[in-house]
Scaffold this motif. Structure first.
Motif, mmCIF file in Angstrom:
data_model
loop_
_atom_site.group_PDB
_atom_site.id
_atom_site.type_symbol
_atom_site.label_atom_id
_atom_site.label_comp_id
_atom_site.label_asym_id
_atom_site.label_seq_id
_atom_site.Cartn_x
_atom_site.Cartn_y
_atom_site.Cartn_z
ATOM 1 N N THR A 37 0.838 -1.204 0.000
ATOM 2 C CA THR A 37 0.000 0.000 0.000
ATOM 3 C C THR A 37 0.875 1.256 0.000
ATOM 4 N N LYS A 38 2.109 1.143 0.463
ATOM 5 C CA LYS A 38 3.044 2.279 0.419
ATOM 6 C C LYS A 38 3.433 2.605 -1.029
ATOM 7 N N ASP A 39 3.505 1.572 -1.896
ATOM 8 C CA ASP A 39 3.780 1.819 -3.320
ATOM 9 C C ASP A 39 2.682 2.702 -3.921
ATOM 10 N N ILE A 40 1.437 2.477 -3.498
ATOM 11 C CA ILE A 40 0.317 3.304 -3.976
ATOM 12 C C ILE A 40 0.529 4.746 -3.528
ATOM 13 N N ASP A 41 0.867 4.903 -2.253
ATOM 14 C CA ASP A 41 1.089 6.238 -1.689
ATOM 15 C C ASP A 41 2.212 6.974 -2.436
ATOM 16 N N ASN A 42 3.306 6.270 -2.717
ATOM 17 C CA ASN A 42 4.428 6.890 -3.429
ATOM 18 C C ASN A 42 3.999 7.361 -4.813
ATOM 19 N N TYR A 43 3.180 6.564 -5.494
ATOM 20 C CA TYR A 43 2.713 6.935 -6.834
ATOM 21 C C TYR A 43 1.860 8.210 -6.757
ATOM 22 N N VAL A 44 0.967 8.277 -5.787
ATOM 23 C CA VAL A 44 0.094 9.447 -5.621
ATOM 24 C C VAL A 44 0.947 10.701 -5.393
ATOM 25 N N GLU A 45 1.921 10.570 -4.506
ATOM 26 C CA GLU A 45 2.810 11.692 -4.163
ATOM 27 C C GLU A 45 3.560 12.181 -5.420
ATOM 28 N N THR A 46 4.094 11.240 -6.194
ATOM 29 C CA THR A 46 4.886 11.587 -7.381
ATOM 30 C C THR A 46 4.038 12.307 -8.422
ATOM 31 N N ILE A 47 2.847 11.794 -8.700
ATOM 32 C CA ILE A 47 2.024 12.417 -9.752
ATOM 33 C C ILE A 47 1.569 13.810 -9.309
ATOM 34 N N CYS A 48 1.239 13.980 -8.031
ATOM 35 C CA CYS A 48 0.874 15.327 -7.543
ATOM 36 C C CYS A 48 2.047 16.285 -7.743
ATOM 37 N N LYS A 49 3.245 15.880 -7.313
ATOM 38 C CA LYS A 49 4.437 16.739 -7.453
ATOM 39 C C LYS A 49 4.693 17.094 -8.909
ATOM 40 N N ASN A 50 4.610 16.091 -9.789
ATOM 41 C CA ASN A 50 4.869 16.325 -11.217
ATOM 42 C C ASN A 50 3.906 17.349 -11.806
ATOM 43 N N ASN A 51 2.728 17.484 -11.204
ATOM 44 C CA ASN A 51 1.716 18.430 -11.696
ATOM 45 C C ASN A 51 1.643 19.708 -10.850
ATOM 46 N N GLN A 52 2.657 19.930 -10.011
ATOM 47 C CA GLN A 52 2.689 21.110 -9.121
ATOM 48 C C GLN A 52 1.434 21.190 -8.251
#
Ligand code: MF3
Ligand code: CO
Length: 251
Positions: A37-52
């Motif tokens: 479930t941490k892999d899911i969290d990391n993906y969410v964090e990355t996509i948010c950052k990539n989109n400012q």
């Protein structure tokens, strides 16, 4: 007080909603047996950052992660954990709030992990279908509890239960604004729907009894009877015509 949004405010929420929608589409590829479930969290964090944009759940009332990941009998607010490995047949609800220049969009999907049982698929489908029954009531002049009643009628008609301890809500500058939107109740009550209201409508449903407990982490809500739960949510704008879904973009 229910805050009516301007078109400019709705546009900021729409941009956040599009990012949320793209995260959910990406998670369809990522969620497989063996990931945590941490892999899911990391993906969410990355996509948010990539989109400012900001994953707004982190730090909200001390919540420690960028998404809520609730597995099987967990209803809401499951905390991502690298030791929580998803297995074939599990279901996982991923609930995310994205913030864009101070404005939020909130949505949730429940995913099957690999091949799941027919009963689990029925539960997931019913959560989604009940949302759309509620959405049909999202017309100017209807009353808030018309949404609640439509959701409850669908869920109970399929033989499932409606969680009582968590409700949908208004959303905008704040993650949780007025009004509260229960997923149960008699129709014809509460405020009339008006153009420019932005509502997070979110049926949370269960196989058995709707009683819940909160685990010792102070967040994870689980069913007391161990029955599985599913959750489906979108942020919706009331308009003069059809409601607009900010967090679901048709493919
Ligand atoms: N996204 C949830 C909701 O639907 C709220 C999560 S609580 C948090 O209202 F602490 F995780 F942010
Ligand atoms: Co919500």
């Amino acid at each position: 007080m229910i805050v009516i949004k301007s078109e400019q405010e709705i546009e900021l929420m729409r941009q956040a909603g599009r990012v949320l929608d793209s995260i959910f589409k990406g998670l369809e590829e990522i969620i497989k047996p063996g990931i945590s479930t941490k892999d899911i969290d990391n993906y969410v964090e990355t996509i948010c950052k990539n989109n400012q944009m900001i994953a707004a759940e982190k730090g909200y009332c001390g919540y420690p992660a960028s998404a809520c990941t609730s597995v099987n009998e967990e209803v809401v607010h499951g905390i991502p954990d690298k030791k929580r490995i998803l297995r074939e047949g599990d279901i996982v609800s991923v609930d995310i709030v994205v913030e864009n220049k101070g404005y939020m969009a909130d949505a949730c999907r429940t995913y099957g992990v690999g091949k799941i049982s027919d009963e689990a698929q029925h539960l997931i489908d019913t959560a989604k279908e009940s949302f759309f029954k509620g959405l049909e009531k999202c017309k100017v002049g209807n009353r808030l509890s018309d949404i609640s009643n439509a959701i409850q009628t669908k869920v109970e008609g399929e033989g499932f239960g409606v969680i009582r301890d968590f409700v949908g809500h208004g959303i905008g500058k704040e993650m949780h604004e007025d009004p509260q939107i229960p997923n149960y109740g008699k129709p014809g009550k509460g405020p009339r729907l008006q153009k420019g209201m932005t509502l997070a409508i979110e049926p949370m449903i269960c196989e058995g009894s709707y009683e819940i407990d909160v685990l010792l982490d102070d967040w994870t809500a689980v069913t007391v009877d161990g029955g599985w739960a599913a959750h489906y949510e979108n942020t919706v704008v009331i308009t003069d015509g059809e409601p607009e879904l900010l967090t679901l973009v048709e493919r």
